[in-house]
Design a protein around this motif. Structure first.
Motif, PDB file in Angstrom:
ATOM      1  N   TYR A 289       0.852  -1.188   0.000  1.00 14.04           N
ATOM      2  CA  TYR A 289       0.000   0.000   0.000  1.00 14.04           C
ATOM      3  C   TYR A 289       0.885   1.235   0.000  1.00 14.04           C
ATOM      4  O   TYR A 289       1.781   1.368   0.854  1.00 14.04           O
ATOM      5  CB  TYR A 289      -0.905   0.000   1.229  1.00 14.04           C
TER       6      TYR A 289
ATOM      7  N   HIS B  72       0.044   7.994  -5.829  1.00 19.23           N
ATOM      8  CA  HIS B  72       0.314   7.227  -7.037  1.00 19.23           C
ATOM      9  C   HIS B  72       0.980   8.151  -8.054  1.00 19.23           C
ATOM     10  O   HIS B  72       0.951   9.375  -7.922  1.00 19.23           O
ATOM     11  CB  HIS B  72      -0.982   6.650  -7.613  1.00 19.23           C
TER      12      HIS B  72
ATOM     13  N   THR C 294      -1.702   5.948 -12.351  1.00 18.17           N
ATOM     14  CA  THR C 294      -3.089   5.554 -12.106  1.00 18.17           C
ATOM     15  C   THR C 294      -3.317   5.331 -10.618  1.00 18.17           C
ATOM     16  O   THR C 294      -2.423   4.902  -9.891  1.00 18.17           O
ATOM     17  CB  THR C 294      -3.447   4.257 -12.852  1.00 18.17           C
TER      18      THR C 294
ATOM     19  N   ASN D 224      -4.838   3.013  -9.224  1.00 15.09           N
ATOM     20  CA  ASN D 224      -4.695   1.595  -8.888  1.00 15.09           C
ATOM     21  C   ASN D 224      -3.334   1.257  -8.307  1.00 15.09           C
ATOM     22  O   ASN D 224      -3.171   0.242  -7.617  1.00 15.09           O
ATOM     23  CB  ASN D 224      -4.950   0.741 -10.132  1.00 15.09           C
ATOM     24  N   GLU D 225      -2.315   2.080  -8.593  1.00 13.48           N
ATOM     25  CA  GLU D 225      -0.961   1.832  -8.084  1.00 13.48           C
ATOM     26  C   GLU D 225      -0.917   1.815  -6.559  1.00 13.48           C
ATOM     27  O   GLU D 225       0.014   1.261  -5.971  1.00 13.48           O
ATOM     28  CB  GLU D 225      -0.001   2.916  -8.582  1.00 13.48           C
ATOM     29  N   ARG D 226      -1.912   2.412  -5.907  1.00 11.24           N
ATOM     30  CA  ARG D 226      -1.853   2.546  -4.457  1.00 11.24           C
ATOM     31  C   ARG D 226      -1.952   1.221  -3.721  1.00 11.24           C
ATOM     32  O   ARG D 226      -1.524   1.122  -2.571  1.00 11.24           O
ATOM     33  CB  ARG D 226      -2.960   3.498  -3.982  1.00 11.24           C
TER      34      ARG D 226
ATOM     35  N   SER E  57      -1.415  -3.089  -4.382  1.00 10.43           N
ATOM     36  CA  SER E  57      -1.020  -4.165  -5.288  1.00 10.43           C
ATOM     37  C   SER E  57      -0.707  -5.414  -4.485  1.00 10.43           C
ATOM     38  O   SER E  57      -0.440  -5.354  -3.279  1.00 10.43           O
ATOM     39  CB  SER E  57       0.206  -3.751  -6.109  1.00 10.43           C
TER      40      SER E  57
ATOM     41  N   GLU F  26       1.052  -6.864  -8.861  1.00  5.11           N
ATOM     42  CA  GLU F  26      -0.119  -6.707  -9.729  1.00  5.11           C
ATOM     43  C   GLU F  26      -1.102  -5.729  -9.095  1.00  5.11           C
ATOM     44  O   GLU F  26      -1.567  -5.928  -7.967  1.00  5.11           O
ATOM     45  CB  GLU F  26      -0.794  -8.056  -9.959  1.00  5.11           C
ATOM     46  N   LEU F  27      -1.433  -4.666  -9.831  1.00  2.00           N
ATOM     47  CA  LEU F  27      -2.291  -3.617  -9.287  1.00  2.00           C
ATOM     48  C   LEU F  27      -3.730  -4.086  -9.150  1.00  2.00           C
ATOM     49  O   LEU F  27      -4.200  -4.941  -9.904  1.00  2.00           O
ATOM     50  CB  LEU F  27      -2.263  -2.383 -10.200  1.00  2.00           C
TER      51      LEU F  27
ATOM     52  N   SER G 208      -7.527  -4.124  -9.786  1.00  2.00           N
ATOM     53  CA  SER G 208      -8.237  -3.800 -11.027  1.00  2.00           C
ATOM     54  C   SER G 208      -9.332  -2.770 -10.766  1.00  2.00           C
ATOM     55  O   SER G 208      -9.758  -2.563  -9.622  1.00  2.00           O
ATOM     56  CB  SER G 208      -8.865  -5.064 -11.618  1.00  2.00           C
TER      57      SER G 208
END
Length: 427
Positions: free
Chosen positions: A71, A75, A78, A80-82, A84, A88-89, A91
């Motif tokens: 976490y 970011h 995107t 979503n990077e926050r 993973s 893998e991020l 979705s």
């Protein structure tokens, strides 16, 4: 998914106007069934270096066979990077699912949580439902009252380099900021600390002693550099010999030493990590916008340094990579940063400054006139305005000879734009 789309899912509030504390966060997590209680954590705080340490740690632990959540904030490209798992991020579909769960819980609360509290709760819930073995948890700001600090017994706390940043919230001296960041240390849980100023270490040491937490300080004197270039570095540290790191910048070696001490500690706490996992994990890791070479001839380097300590580390790396060379600096900053000190540290090495706006339409952005005034107070050479980081780079490239060095720094907000420019260009 971008920030606005993500926040629109849950309709967060403005954290600047919220009462600081952990009560809302605890209430929200309780409504979600306290997902944070069933996982094991590596909790990382610090002014600079915590992002690098967290991505290195996740990479190694994934290679070691552990299902590893991570976490971070902010970011780069995107939202979503926050969060993973094993690199893998999350979705967009999973984000929407988490938003529905969080939104239902928020409806039952008396006080709406902040954006960061909501996002942190989403991460805890997602990691729990995905059955992570370990979670590398990066503090958002400070430590003691940060939303991530609801966890109770991490496997290890990690405190990276501490400097002056977010002083309006954390304190006006490094000692005050160190006390806030030391707040992530838990009783009887070990803490690894980046070697730094003794007055900072003394604050953390006292805090750790009072709650009987074993404190381990890294030993950079035991680090031996073997080769260094803009593409890779090879070094040895303690018993870890000839480690290859495909991330340039001297400061990344010091960050890696913290991670190596962390892995040694985990080995003694029932989480074996092989030397092969360490080697492969560090060799494979990439961290955009940290002393990242975008092109050669002229060399263009992108660095997210946005406070005096980060800039000092950047300059140290530039001196090692380009001794006695003058630099064309492309700089854009947020107005709540110590821009004067950042310019003071870079001015002696500058051939030219190009002042730009890292992100338009954002009220925290320092406008060009104010930025140019700060630069001219420290630097007598040419200063050129540009309306955006993209325009700033265009100007820099037009002014540069093939042997010149261009460095873009000052804000993480401009990293995505710079990388998009270079990586979307024809090969």
């Amino acid at each position: 998914m971008d920030w606005n789309e993500a926040i629109a899912l849950v309709h967060g509030s403005d954290w600047k106007h919220a009462k600081i504390g952990l009560t809302r966060m605890k209430d929200l997590l309780k409504l979600l069934g306290n997902p944070q209680k069933d996982m094991k954590y590596i909790h990382i705080a610090g002014t600079n270096g915590k992002g690098s340490a967290s991505i290195m740690s996740q990479s190694i632990l994934t290679k070691a066979g552990y299902r590893t959540g991570r976490y971070i904030s902010p970011h780069i490209d995107t939202f979503n990077e926050r969060m993973s798992i094993d690199g893998e991020l999350i979705s967009d579909e999973e984000l929407r699912e988490e938003a529905k769960r969080i939104k239902e819980a928020i409806r039952q609360m008396n006080e709406e949580p902040t954006d960061f509290e909501i996002i942190t709760a989403m991460a805890f819930d997602w990691f729990h439902r995905k059955h992570c073995d370990l979670v590398v948890l990066e503090v958002g700001m400070g430590g003691r009252l940060d939303a991530t600090n609801v966890i109770t017994s991490p496997l290890c706390s990690v405190i990276m380099h501490i400097g002056l940043d977010h002083t309006e919230f954390l304190g006006n001296t490094v000692q005050e900021i160190a006390r806030e960041k030391a707040g992530i240390i838990k009783a009887h849980c070990p803490v690894i600390v980046y070697d730094q100023a003794e007055d900072v270490l003394d604050v953390i040491r006292k805090y750790a002693y009072n709650i009987q937490a074993d404190m381990h300080v890294t030993a950079p004197d035991l680090c031996e550099m073997e080769t260094a270039s803009l593409h890779e570095q090879i070094f040895s540290y303690r018993s870890h010999l000839h480690i290859r790191l495909n991330m340039p910048g001297r400061y990344q070696i010091r960050n890696a030493c913290v991670v190596l001490d962390l892995m040694d500690l985990l080995r003694t706490h029932g989480f074996p990590v092989s030397e092969t996992a360490i080697r492969e994990g560090l060799q494979d890791v990439r961290w955009p916008g940290r002393y990242e070479l975008m092109q050669d001839a002229p060399a263009v380097i992108l660095d997210g340094a946005h406070n005096p300590n980060g800039v000092e580390a950047l300059v140290d790396s530039l001196q090692a990579s380009f001794p006695k060379r003058k630099i064309i600096f492309v700089v854009g900053v947020m107005r709540d940063k110590d821009i004067h000190d950042m310019i003071l540290k870079t001015a002696p090495y500058a051939k030219e400054f190009i002042a730009e706006v890292p992100i338009s339409g954002y009220d925290r952005t320092l406008q060009i006139d104010a930025l140019m005034k700060e630069i001219r107070s420290c630097f007598s050479g040419p200063v050129t305005p540009a309306d955006s980081v993209n325009e700033g780079l265009t100007v820099a490239l037009a002014h540069a000879e093939r042997s010149d060095v261009i460095v873009c720094f000052g804000s993480l907000y401009q990293v995505a734009a710079v990388r998009k420019r270079f990586y979307s260009s024809p090969a």
